[in-house]
Scaffold this motif. Structure first.
Motif: not given
Length: 161
Positions: A26-37, A138-154
């Protein structure tokens, strides 16, 4: 003979540029999460994945270098196939995640991104308990896939100079 074939196979893999996926840099050091329930399982998984990296999760997202802002985090379950008497035979499980990446000052790093993940689930009343567990898995697997995609984009984010 088998040993030679194995060495030949390894040499071919080494020559083609094959390499196991490494941890992202990563080219940055801190990350924050906003808007999550508060009860968002996606946020829990995202926090867990961020904790496995060199990034620091900033509780106050207004102080983070990069903010992952959730715009939508929704699960749906739709009937796909049913019998003539109304018994469900197949469900479609959906996970819809919309998010964007921005700086704490509001500068957009990645515009609204939509992730749509689906899985099919067959169903019979005689196996109801097992199918509930399969659905959760199946929901956990989809969630893991979504998180992996977000991490790659980060990992691909470059902060403005």
């Amino acid at each position: 003979m088998n040993r030679r074939m194995a060495l030949l196979g390894l040499a071919a893999l080494a020559g083609c540029g094959f390499e196991l996926r490494k941890e992202p840099e990563f080219l940055f050091h801190t990350v924050g999460l906003a808007g999550f329930r508060d009860d968002s399982q996606l946020a829990v998984e995202l926090r867990r994945q961020i904790g496995r990296t060199k990034l620091t999760l900033q509780p106050d997202f207004n102080r983070a270098e990069v903010v992952v802002e959730s715009l939508k985090d929704q699960r749906d379950k739709i009937v796909v196939v049913s019998t003539s008497v109304g018994q469900v035979r197949e469900w479609q499980l959906k996970l819809d995640v919309d998010y964007l990446l921005r700086t704490a000052q509001g500068e957009l790093l990645l515009p609204r991104t939509e992730l749509r993940l689906t899985r099919e689930l067959t169903y019979t009343e005689t196996q109801a308990l097992g199918k509930e567990q399969e659905e959760a898995q199946l929901y956990r697997a989809m969630q893991s896939d979504a998180v992996a995609l977000i991490m790659r984009r980060l990992a691909a984010v470059k902060l403005p100079s």
